[in-house]
Scaffold this motif. Structure first.
Motif, PDB file in Angstrom:
ATOM      1  N   TYR A  72      10.296 -12.497   3.989  1.00  0.00           N
ATOM      2  CA  TYR A  72       9.902 -11.112   4.247  1.00  0.00           C
ATOM      3  C   TYR A  72      10.644 -10.158   3.306  1.00  0.00           C
ATOM      4  CZ  TYR A  72       8.144 -13.322   8.459  1.00  0.00           C
ATOM      5  OH  TYR A  72       7.483 -14.144   9.343  1.00  0.00           O
ATOM      6  N   ILE A  73      11.907 -10.456   3.066  1.00  0.00           N
ATOM      7  CA  ILE A  73      12.701  -9.642   2.134  1.00  0.00           C
ATOM      8  C   ILE A  73      12.085  -9.697   0.740  1.00  0.00           C
ATOM      9  CG2 ILE A  73      14.941  -9.480   0.936  1.00  0.00           C
ATOM     10  CD1 ILE A  73      16.223 -10.475   3.592  1.00  0.00           C
ATOM     11  N   ASP A  74      11.719 -10.904   0.303  1.00  0.00           N
ATOM     12  CA  ASP A  74      11.123 -11.059  -1.027  1.00  0.00           C
ATOM     13  C   ASP A  74       9.810 -10.285  -1.151  1.00  0.00           C
ATOM     14  OD1 ASP A  74      13.257 -12.675  -1.729  1.00  0.00           O
ATOM     15  OD2 ASP A  74      12.142 -14.566  -1.482  1.00  0.00           O
ATOM     16  N   LEU A  75       8.974 -10.363  -0.120  1.00  0.00           N
ATOM     17  CA  LEU A  75       7.699  -9.633  -0.155  1.00  0.00           C
ATOM     18  C   LEU A  75       7.937  -8.124  -0.163  1.00  0.00           C
ATOM     19  CD1 LEU A  75       5.578 -11.760   2.349  1.00  0.00           C
ATOM     20  CD2 LEU A  75       5.335 -11.655  -0.151  1.00  0.00           C
ATOM     21  N   LEU A  76       8.876  -7.657   0.664  1.00  0.00           N
ATOM     22  CA  LEU A  76       9.188  -6.228   0.714  1.00  0.00           C
ATOM     23  C   LEU A  76       9.720  -5.745  -0.629  1.00  0.00           C
ATOM     24  CD1 LEU A  76       9.531  -3.607   2.432  1.00  0.00           C
ATOM     25  CD2 LEU A  76      11.872  -4.391   2.847  1.00  0.00           C
ATOM     26  N   PHE A 134       3.152  -5.424  -0.353  1.00  0.00           N
ATOM     27  CA  PHE A 134       2.931  -4.897   0.985  1.00  0.00           C
ATOM     28  C   PHE A 134       1.730  -5.527   1.670  1.00  0.00           C
ATOM     29  CE2 PHE A 134       5.153  -0.583   0.014  1.00  0.00           C
ATOM     30  CZ  PHE A 134       6.377  -1.224  -0.031  1.00  0.00           C
ATOM     31  N   ASP A 135       0.687  -5.844   0.907  1.00  0.00           N
ATOM     32  CA  ASP A 135      -0.495  -6.452   1.526  1.00  0.00           C
ATOM     33  C   ASP A 135      -0.162  -7.829   2.106  1.00  0.00           C
ATOM     34  OD1 ASP A 135      -0.095  -7.298  -1.130  1.00  0.00           O
ATOM     35  OD2 ASP A 135      -2.228  -7.711  -1.460  1.00  0.00           O
ATOM     36  N   LYS A 136       0.609  -8.628   1.389  1.00  0.00           N
ATOM     37  CA  LYS A 136       1.004  -9.953   1.892  1.00  0.00           C
ATOM     38  C   LYS A 136       1.973  -9.829   3.067  1.00  0.00           C
ATOM     39  CE  LYS A 136       0.326 -12.308  -2.495  1.00  0.00           C
ATOM     40  NZ  LYS A 136       0.986 -12.966  -3.631  1.00  0.00           N
ATOM     41  N   LEU A 137       2.890  -8.876   2.973  1.00  0.00           N
ATOM     42  CA  LEU A 137       3.830  -8.647   4.074  1.00  0.00           C
ATOM     43  C   LEU A 137       3.070  -8.204   5.322  1.00  0.00           C
ATOM     44  CD1 LEU A 137       6.723  -8.556   5.100  1.00  0.00           C
ATOM     45  CD2 LEU A 137       6.937  -6.265   4.109  1.00  0.00           C
ATOM     46  N   GLU A 138       2.110  -7.322   5.130  1.00  0.00           N
ATOM     47  CA  GLU A 138       1.282  -6.872   6.256  1.00  0.00           C
ATOM     48  C   GLU A 138       0.568  -8.054   6.905  1.00  0.00           C
ATOM     49  OE1 GLU A 138      -2.546  -3.955   7.175  1.00  0.00           O
ATOM     50  OE2 GLU A 138      -1.997  -4.395   5.099  1.00  0.00           O
ATOM     51  N   LEU A 148      15.846   1.192   2.597  1.00  0.00           N
ATOM     52  CA  LEU A 148      14.907   2.255   2.938  1.00  0.00           C
ATOM     53  C   LEU A 148      13.478   1.934   2.495  1.00  0.00           C
ATOM     54  CD1 LEU A 148      15.088   4.877   4.444  1.00  0.00           C
ATOM     55  CD2 LEU A 148      15.549   6.048   2.294  1.00  0.00           C
ATOM     56  N   LEU A 149      13.322   0.898   1.700  1.00  0.00           N
ATOM     57  CA  LEU A 149      11.986   0.483   1.291  1.00  0.00           C
ATOM     58  C   LEU A 149      11.124   0.115   2.498  1.00  0.00           C
ATOM     59  CD1 LEU A 149      10.155   0.067  -1.133  1.00  0.00           C
ATOM     60  CD2 LEU A 149      11.148  -2.210  -1.412  1.00  0.00           C
ATOM     61  N   VAL A 150      11.773  -0.261   3.586  1.00  0.00           N
ATOM     62  CA  VAL A 150      11.053  -0.569   4.820  1.00  0.00           C
ATOM     63  C   VAL A 150      10.237   0.640   5.274  1.00  0.00           C
ATOM     64  CG1 VAL A 150      11.344  -1.106   7.274  1.00  0.00           C
ATOM     65  CG2 VAL A 150      12.660  -2.340   5.565  1.00  0.00           C
ATOM     66  N   TYR A 151      10.817   1.830   5.131  1.00  0.00           N
ATOM     67  CA  TYR A 151      10.083   3.037   5.518  1.00  0.00           C
ATOM     68  C   TYR A 151       8.832   3.196   4.660  1.00  0.00           C
ATOM     69  CZ  TYR A 151       8.874   7.854   6.549  1.00  0.00           C
ATOM     70  OH  TYR A 151       8.195   8.984   6.928  1.00  0.00           O
ATOM     71  N   THR A 152       8.924   2.907   3.380  1.00  0.00           N
ATOM     72  CA  THR A 152       7.755   2.995   2.499  1.00  0.00           C
ATOM     73  C   THR A 152       6.689   2.003   2.941  1.00  0.00           C
ATOM     74  OG1 THR A 152       9.182   3.672   0.679  1.00  0.00           O
ATOM     75  CG2 THR A 152       6.989   2.898   0.093  1.00  0.00           C
ATOM     76  N   PHE A 153       7.118   0.796   3.303  1.00  0.00           N
ATOM     77  CA  PHE A 153       6.165  -0.196   3.796  1.00  0.00           C
ATOM     78  C   PHE A 153       5.485   0.288   5.082  1.00  0.00           C
ATOM     79  CE2 PHE A 153       5.481  -3.734   6.817  1.00  0.00           C
ATOM     80  CZ  PHE A 153       4.348  -4.271   6.220  1.00  0.00           C
ATOM     81  N   LEU A 154       6.269   0.836   5.997  1.00  0.00           N
ATOM     82  CA  LEU A 154       5.692   1.318   7.250  1.00  0.00           C
ATOM     83  C   LEU A 154       4.765   2.501   7.019  1.00  0.00           C
ATOM     84  CD1 LEU A 154       8.743   0.901   9.626  1.00  0.00           C
ATOM     85  CD2 LEU A 154       6.646  -0.457   9.585  1.00  0.00           C
ATOM     86  N   TYR A 155       5.079   3.321   6.036  1.00  0.00           N
ATOM     87  CA  TYR A 155       4.177   4.422   5.689  1.00  0.00           C
ATOM     88  C   TYR A 155       2.861   3.863   5.141  1.00  0.00           C
ATOM     89  CZ  TYR A 155       2.296   8.735   3.895  1.00  0.00           C
ATOM     90  OH  TYR A 155       1.475   9.803   3.660  1.00  0.00           O
ATOM     91  N   TYR A 156       2.972   2.820   4.350  1.00  0.00           N
ATOM     92  CA  TYR A 156       1.779   2.119   3.846  1.00  0.00           C
ATOM     93  C   TYR A 156       0.909   1.662   5.022  1.00  0.00           C
ATOM     94  CZ  TYR A 156      -0.630  -2.195   2.343  1.00  0.00           C
ATOM     95  OH  TYR A 156      -1.553  -3.190   2.141  1.00  0.00           O
ATOM     96  N   LEU A 157       1.552   1.041   6.024  1.00  0.00           N
ATOM     97  CA  LEU A 157       0.808   0.600   7.213  1.00  0.00           C
ATOM     98  C   LEU A 157       0.204   1.777   7.965  1.00  0.00           C
ATOM     99  CD1 LEU A 157       3.005  -2.193   8.870  1.00  0.00           C
ATOM    100  CD2 LEU A 157       0.935  -2.467   7.484  1.00  0.00           C
ATOM    101  N   LEU A 158       0.971   2.832   8.064  1.00  0.00           N
ATOM    102  CA  LEU A 158       0.531   4.018   8.801  1.00  0.00           C
ATOM    103  C   LEU A 158      -0.712   4.635   8.162  1.00  0.00           C
ATOM    104  CD1 LEU A 158       1.604   5.495  11.283  1.00  0.00           C
ATOM    105  CD2 LEU A 158       2.923   6.937   9.761  1.00  0.00           C
TER     106      LEU A 158
END
Length: 149
Positions: free
Chosen positions: A6-10, A15-19, A48-58
């Motif tokens: 998950y870290i590697d994908l993030l 983001f699409d694969k992590l999602e 903080l990249l996690v927030y960017t990923f979650l924004y992507y999901l949002l």
């Protein structure tokens, strides 16, 4: 559970694969992984990249549940980062807007009145407390906010 994939994908911005991987699992498991990605307690490092990923999901799936997850992530897990709690409050308010009958969200939002920065105004906190007491009269957090406890 091996977190490194998950870290590697993030970190690889995949983001699409992590999602895909995260959406296959129960929400509470996903939430645990998100928190582990955001803060490594062994190294005491934040990502903080996690927030960017979650924004992507949002942007793809705006839900109360996702806003609530982001609120807890920023307000609790990453609250050591400047202004993270304000970001958490914003997402908590959005979660409440999308699910106005969810008392758990309103009770959680009262937390933002207790922290030193107090980003939640008295007026809004009291309004939330009254709404909570209407639906959950035993709520200690709400009673404390309006001076009944």
């Amino acid at each position: 559970m091996e977190i490194s994939i998950y870290i590697d994908l993030l970190n690889g911005l995949e983001f699409d694969k992590l999602e895909q991987k995260l959406m296959e699992m129960p929400f509470n498991v996903m939430e645990d992984i998100i928190n582990r990605l955001a803060y490594d307690s062994v190294k005491e490092e934040s990502n903080l990249l996690v927030y960017t990923f979650l924004y992507y999901l949002l942007c793809k799936h705006e839900t109360s549940k996702l806003h609530f997850l982001i609120s807890k992530l920023m307000g609790v897990t990453l609250n050591h980062i400047r202004n993270a709690e304000s970001i958490g409050l914003y997402h908590g308010l959005q979660a409440s807007r999308l699910d106005p009958d969810n008392i758990d969200i309103l009770e959680y939002l009262l937390y933002y009145k207790q922290i030193p920065e107090k980003p939640l105004s008295d007026k809004i906190a009291i309004s939330f407390a009254k709404q909570i007491i209407d639906k959950r009269p035993q709520s200690v957090a709400a009673k404390m906010r309006i001076g009944l406890y």
